[in-house]
Design an enzyme around this catalytic site. Structure first.
Site, PDB file in Angstrom:
ATOM      1  N   ASP A 120       0.853  -1.194   0.000  1.00 16.85           N
ATOM      2  CA  ASP A 120       0.000   0.000   0.000  1.00 16.85           C
ATOM      3  C   ASP A 120       0.888   1.243   0.000  1.00 16.85           C
ATOM      4  O   ASP A 120       1.672   1.453   0.920  1.00 16.85           O
ATOM      5  CB  ASP A 120      -0.896  -0.025   1.246  1.00 16.85           C
ATOM      6  CG  ASP A 120      -1.721   1.239   1.393  1.00 16.85           C
ATOM      7  OD1 ASP A 120      -1.909   1.949   0.377  1.00 16.85           O
ATOM      8  OD2 ASP A 120      -2.184   1.508   2.516  1.00 16.85           O
ATOM      9  N   ASN A 138      -0.208   4.535  -0.164  1.00 13.50           N
ATOM     10  CA  ASN A 138      -0.774   5.802   0.327  1.00 13.50           C
ATOM     11  C   ASN A 138      -1.527   5.690   1.647  1.00 13.50           C
ATOM     12  O   ASN A 138      -2.284   6.592   2.013  1.00 13.50           O
ATOM     13  CB  ASN A 138      -1.681   6.422  -0.752  1.00 13.50           C
ATOM     14  CG  ASN A 138      -2.840   5.488  -1.100  1.00 13.50           C
ATOM     15  OD1 ASN A 138      -2.918   4.361  -0.592  1.00 13.50           O
ATOM     16  ND2 ASN A 138      -3.743   5.958  -1.937  1.00 13.50           N
ATOM     17  N   ASP A 170      -4.056   3.971   2.703  1.00 12.35           N
ATOM     18  CA  ASP A 170      -5.502   3.747   2.839  1.00 12.35           C
ATOM     19  C   ASP A 170      -5.825   2.288   3.174  1.00 12.35           C
ATOM     20  O   ASP A 170      -6.997   1.903   3.221  1.00 12.35           O
ATOM     21  CB  ASP A 170      -6.256   4.200   1.573  1.00 12.35           C
ATOM     22  CG  ASP A 170      -5.904   3.357   0.350  1.00 12.35           C
ATOM     23  OD1 ASP A 170      -5.015   2.474   0.451  1.00 12.35           O
ATOM     24  OD2 ASP A 170      -6.509   3.576  -0.715  1.00 12.35           O
ATOM     25  N   ASP A 191      -1.859  -1.231  -3.875  1.00 10.70           N
ATOM     26  CA  ASP A 191      -2.160  -0.481  -5.097  1.00 10.70           C
ATOM     27  C   ASP A 191      -1.022  -0.598  -6.105  1.00 10.70           C
ATOM     28  O   ASP A 191       0.023  -1.183  -5.812  1.00 10.70           O
ATOM     29  CB  ASP A 191      -2.446   0.989  -4.748  1.00 10.70           C
ATOM     30  CG  ASP A 191      -1.424   1.544  -3.763  1.00 10.70           C
ATOM     31  OD1 ASP A 191      -0.206   1.355  -4.012  1.00 10.70           O
ATOM     32  OD2 ASP A 191      -1.828   2.146  -2.738  1.00 10.70           O
ATOM     33  N   ASP A 230      -4.467 -10.080 -16.041  1.00  4.73           N
ATOM     34  CA  ASP A 230      -5.484 -11.093 -15.831  1.00  4.73           C
ATOM     35  C   ASP A 230      -6.652 -10.774 -16.765  1.00  4.73           C
ATOM     36  O   ASP A 230      -7.215  -9.684 -16.703  1.00  4.73           O
ATOM     37  CB  ASP A 230      -5.939 -11.050 -14.364  1.00  4.73           C
ATOM     38  CG  ASP A 230      -6.266 -12.421 -13.826  1.00  4.73           C
ATOM     39  OD1 ASP A 230      -7.001 -13.146 -14.507  1.00  4.73           O
ATOM     40  OD2 ASP A 230      -5.790 -12.762 -12.728  1.00  4.73           O
ATOM     41  N   ASP A 266      -8.572 -16.111 -17.055  1.00  2.21           N
ATOM     42  CA  ASP A 266      -9.441 -16.626 -16.005  1.00  2.21           C
ATOM     43  C   ASP A 266     -10.457 -17.629 -16.568  1.00  2.21           C
ATOM     44  O   ASP A 266     -11.110 -17.353 -17.587  1.00  2.21           O
ATOM     45  CB  ASP A 266     -10.181 -15.432 -15.379  1.00  2.21           C
ATOM     46  CG  ASP A 266     -10.866 -15.782 -14.082  1.00  2.21           C
ATOM     47  OD1 ASP A 266     -10.154 -16.154 -13.133  1.00  2.21           O
ATOM     48  OD2 ASP A 266     -12.101 -15.682 -14.014  1.00  2.21           O
ATOM     49  N   GLU A 321      -6.367 -20.606 -17.361  1.00  2.00           N
ATOM     50  CA  GLU A 321      -6.754 -21.310 -16.136  1.00  2.00           C
ATOM     51  C   GLU A 321      -7.771 -22.379 -16.505  1.00  2.00           C
ATOM     52  O   GLU A 321      -8.883 -22.077 -16.908  1.00  2.00           O
ATOM     53  CB  GLU A 321      -7.365 -20.330 -15.125  1.00  2.00           C
ATOM     54  CG  GLU A 321      -7.629 -20.989 -13.779  1.00  2.00           C
ATOM     55  CD  GLU A 321      -8.655 -20.255 -12.916  1.00  2.00           C
ATOM     56  OE1 GLU A 321      -8.645 -20.456 -11.700  1.00  2.00           O
ATOM     57  OE2 GLU A 321      -9.475 -19.503 -13.467  1.00  2.00           O
ATOM     58  N   HIS A 341      -3.843 -17.150  -5.689  1.00  2.00           N
ATOM     59  CA  HIS A 341      -4.726 -16.416  -4.781  1.00  2.00           C
ATOM     60  C   HIS A 341      -5.986 -17.193  -4.412  1.00  2.00           C
ATOM     61  O   HIS A 341      -6.788 -16.711  -3.631  1.00  2.00           O
ATOM     62  CB  HIS A 341      -5.103 -15.088  -5.442  1.00  2.00           C
ATOM     63  CG  HIS A 341      -5.887 -15.302  -6.701  1.00  2.00           C
ATOM     64  ND1 HIS A 341      -5.337 -15.897  -7.837  1.00  2.00           N
ATOM     65  CD2 HIS A 341      -7.185 -15.062  -7.007  1.00  2.00           C
ATOM     66  CE1 HIS A 341      -6.267 -15.990  -8.765  1.00  2.00           C
ATOM     67  NE2 HIS A 341      -7.395 -15.484  -8.290  1.00  2.00           N
ATOM     68  N   ASP A 342      -6.187 -18.366  -5.003  1.00  2.00           N
ATOM     69  CA  ASP A 342      -7.363 -19.191  -4.706  1.00  2.00           C
ATOM     70  C   ASP A 342      -7.016 -20.395  -3.825  1.00  2.00           C
ATOM     71  O   ASP A 342      -7.910 -21.180  -3.498  1.00  2.00           O
ATOM     72  CB  ASP A 342      -7.985 -19.749  -6.001  1.00  2.00           C
ATOM     73  CG  ASP A 342      -8.588 -18.676  -6.894  1.00  2.00           C
ATOM     74  OD1 ASP A 342      -9.002 -17.627  -6.379  1.00  2.00           O
ATOM     75  OD2 ASP A 342      -8.647 -18.910  -8.122  1.00  2.00           O
TER      76      ASP A 342
HETATM   77  O1  TEU Z   1     -11.102 -19.070 -10.313  1.00  2.00           O
HETATM   78  C1  TEU Z   1     -11.740 -20.143 -10.904  1.00  2.00           C
HETATM   79  C2  TEU Z   1     -12.408 -21.061 -10.026  1.00  2.00           C
HETATM   80  O2  TEU Z   1     -13.062 -21.969 -10.514  1.00  2.00           O
HETATM   81  C3  TEU Z   1     -12.420 -20.822  -8.573  1.00  2.00           C
HETATM   82  O3  TEU Z   1     -13.706 -20.558  -8.184  1.00  2.00           O
HETATM   83  C4  TEU Z   1     -11.915 -21.987  -7.851  1.00  2.00           C
HETATM   84  O4  TEU Z   1     -12.715 -23.084  -8.091  1.00  2.00           O
HETATM   85  C5  TEU Z   1     -11.942 -21.689  -6.390  1.00  2.00           C
HETATM   86  O5  TEU Z   1     -11.551 -20.401  -6.196  1.00  2.00           O
HETATM   87  C6  TEU Z   1     -10.931 -22.490  -5.641  1.00  2.00           C
HETATM   88  O6  TEU Z   1     -11.122 -23.817  -5.784  1.00  2.00           O
HETATM   89  C7  TEU Z   1     -10.976 -17.881 -11.017  1.00  2.00           C
HETATM   90  C8  TEU Z   1     -10.234 -16.872 -10.197  1.00  2.00           C
HETATM   91  O7  TEU Z   1      -8.918 -17.312  -9.999  1.00  2.00           O
HETATM   92  C9  TEU Z   1     -10.981 -16.630  -8.913  1.00  2.00           C
HETATM   93  O8  TEU Z   1     -10.285 -15.791  -8.041  1.00  2.00           O
HETATM   94  C10 TEU Z   1     -12.325 -16.046  -9.283  1.00  2.00           C
HETATM   95  O9  TEU Z   1     -13.113 -15.923  -8.138  1.00  2.00           O
HETATM   96  C11 TEU Z   1     -13.049 -16.904 -10.315  1.00  2.00           C
HETATM   97  O10 TEU Z   1     -12.233 -17.334 -11.371  1.00  2.00           O
HETATM   98  C12 TEU Z   1     -14.168 -16.106 -10.936  1.00  2.00           C
HETATM   99  O11 TEU Z   1     -13.648 -15.121 -11.768  1.00  2.00           O
HETATM  100 CA    CA Z   2      -3.493   2.185  -1.285  1.00  2.00          CA
END
Ligand code: TEU
Ligand code: CA
Length: 586
Positions: A44, A46, A48, A52, A121, A222, A264, A338-339
């Site tokens: 971050d 700034n 908040d 960013d 993305d 995605d 993906e 991130h998932d």
């Molecule tokens: O994720 C695809 C997805 O199928 C996810 O829902 C996954 O099944 C779950 O997060 C973990 O098992 C992509 C993106 O990476 C995710 O962040 C998004 O929420 C999703 O698409 C919708 O855009």
């Molecule tokens: Ca910020």
């Protein structure tokens, strides 16, 4: 002897000269390492509390020190943030809390100055319901944007069919303006786009070209395997038109540029993986496949139905992909995104062996053939969160699934147990930069709690400690830069059934490497008559190969084999040569 790979391709376990065509030219993304940035939790600038774009720009030096070549930036576009930016309301604008278009241009330029490429993305299976296209589309069945989305009449006051959203509940949402339902495979604020409509496809391609013109190097796509859906036949993934759309997209956008793309694809098999990534088909550079990622869920269950990982299963799946894409495509290599929960907590040991096991997992992955991805914080061994209650997991998926599982009869305890193990929020806490308040992520109040272990696990500490996980990743990256074998060598698995040890070779030309990983805490006897030099280990005193007697907890070593006859080329599966492995395990 140095072999020129421009004129070679690999098939099965051998290397052959390809007459005429040069099918396998070296590509920059094959020798690259990608770093994934989740902007809201990275840095971050700034105060908040929200990470960013200027925050990312401020960390280029750090990323350069790590040695990565490419940044994958999770969505920074204009968005109501129902799904943290995966719900886009304007593809050509930046979400103000992340910065401005000018900040983005500056990030791209500064990265270019430092030899780092950026991939964006690309979220084109769906938009936000606040995208102008959808606002128009829902107004009337005659609206020119109506066919940008997927609409159906209900059946006896019920949704058109029982298709489910990946975030729980029906995939159909009633729209009162026209009395019809629209399809959403994610939240109801993420209506699915209608790829059957050529006008929609052209809009997407124009937008992609616009971004490529800004100087980006490509896209992470995605849930791209959903765009060929046929909702009436309940076909979600891998619909019949999927690959035609991708070929059309390739031709209309990135195909003519020196780009990198990664799709993906949760539903891919190696056969499908080859369709996406065989260069002669002109689709994508590589895909993310999730077969290994799903090995700790019960068969037929959801990812919340936990089961322990069995190492031979992991070897079988990785090896299948390594072998089946050899000469026919290209793999991505990743443990995290991130998932997904943090790998050191998931399949390593985030207690006493955190550092050793994180390095072992890194060695195992980066030693294989493909393009490795590092998710922010992985390089310092960040762990899952120790949070207890459902309120501490704000992610929309988790919130929905919690309600759904309780309704389905699971207890609160078992539901929370699964959520702690698998929730996406495990990966989404702020990046741990130093031991000052809020881990140096922000000077304000962070949008999401910092993992309390930041006082011990942080970048500043890692950079001070020559034995840190950070420097292990740095060494893996520089080994890749210095050794073609790490990029192009053929993979071959040894001891597929061993429950603790993951052992494989890489072979290229006259060179061979042996990668030995103890996946568990148990010490194992290991003897080998061959000699080999240690290139990298997570223990300081790992002996040369012929002096090795045991593998200690989580010990992971890359050996360069010493050859008796260095003039002769070696094949990965050549058991009659001086590469026959005489390994004894107990
Ligand atoms: O994720 C695809 C997805 O199928 C996810 O829902 C996954 O099944 C779950 O997060 C973990 O098992 C992509 C993106 O990476 C995710 O962040 C998004 O929420 C999703 O698409 C919708 O855009
Ligand atoms: Ca910020």
């Amino acid at each position: 002897m140095k072999v020129s790979f421009a004129f070679l391709y690999y098939t099965g376990f051998e290397m052959k000269k390809q007459e005429g065509s040069m099918r396998w030219r070296k590509k920059w993304w094959q020798s690259s390492v990608v770093y994934q940035v989740y902007p809201r939790s990275f840095a971050d600038s700034n105060g908040d509390g929200m990470g960013d774009i200027p925050g990312i720009t401020g960390k280029i030096k750090y990323l350069k020190e790590l040695g990565v070549d490419v940044l994958w930036i999770c969505p920074v576009y204009q968005s109501p943030q129902d799904d943290n930016g995966y719900d886009i309301s304007d593809y050509r604008a930046i979400y103000p809390e992340f910065g401005t278009m000018q900040d983005m241009e500056e990030l791209i330029t500064k990265c270019q100055d430092n030899g780092i490429k950026i991939i964006m993305d690309l979220v084109v299976n769906h938009t936000s319901d606040e995208h102008p296209w959808f606002i128009e589309a829902k107004k009337s069945t005659e609206n020119p944007y109506r066919d940008y989305y997927i609409w159906r009449k209900g059946k006896d006051g019920q949704p058109p069919n029982d298709l489910k959203s990946n975030f729980g509940g029906s995939a159909w949402e009633y729209s009162p303006e026209t009395g019809e339902y629209y399809l959403h495979f994610y939240s109801k604020k993420q209506p699915d786009l209608n790829w059957e409509n050529p006008k929609l496809r052209q809009e997407i391609y124009d937008m992609m070209n616009w971004w490529l013109d800004q100087g980006i190097a490509g896209f992470r796509m995605d849930v791209i395997d959903l765009i060929g859906k046929i909702p009436d036949q309940k076909i979600k993934e891998n619909g019949p038109m999927l690959h035609s759309y991708l070929q059309e997209m390739n031709e209309a956008t990135f195909g003519s540029r020196d780009s990198m793309t990664v799709g993906e694809c949760w539903g891919a098999t190696p056969e499908i993986g080859r369709m996406y990534t065989d260069p002669k088909r002109k689709e994508l550079s590589m895909i993310f496949q999730f077969e290994q990622i799903q090995l700790d869920k019960k068969a037929g269950g959801q990812r919340w139905d936990l089961k322990p990982l069995d190492l031979p299963d992991l070897k079988r799946v990785f090896s299948k992909w390594q072998t089946e894409l050899e000469g026919h495509g290209w793999n991505s290599l990743f443990w995290n995104n991130h998932d997904l929960p943090r790998i050191v907590s998931r399949w390593g040991n985030d207690g006493a062996y955190r550092v050793l096991s994180a390095k072992m997992l890194a060695t195992l992955l980066h030693g294989m053939k493909g393009t490795p991805y590092i998710y922010q914080g992985e390089e310092i061994g960040m762990t899952n969160v120790p949070f207890r209650t459902i309120e501490e997991f704000p992610d929309i998926e988790t919130q929905n699934i919690y309600k759904e599982r309780l309704k389905a009869g699971f207890t609160k305890e078992e539901t929370m147990h699964a959520i702690r193990a698998k929730a996406r929020d495990n990966a989404r806490t702020p990046m741990q930069w130093n031991s000052t308040e809020n881990a140096g992520f922000t000077e304000g109040i962070p949008w999401y709690r910092v993992n309390p272990n930041y006082t011990k696990i942080n970048v500043e500490q890692a950079r001070k400690d020559p034995d840190s996980i950070f420097y292990h990743y740095q060494k893996l990256i520089s080994l890749r830069k210095e050794n073609d074998i790490m990029v192009y060598g053929t993979y071959y698995l040894l001891f597929p059934e061993d429950e603790d040890l993951y052992i494989y070779t890489r072979t290229l030309g006259t060179e061979q490497w042996l990668i030995v990983c103890n996946f568990h805490e148990k010490t194992r006897t290991f003897r080998c008559k061959q000699s080999g030099q240690v290139l990298l280990s997570n223990y300081k005193d790992t002996p040369a190969l012929d002096k090795m007697t045991e593998l200690r907890p989580y010990e992971a070593v890359i050996y360069r084999m010493e050859r008796k006859d260095v003039s002769r080329e070696v094949h990965a599966q050549d058991h009659s040569s001086d590469f026959e492995f005489d390994i004894e395990l107990e």
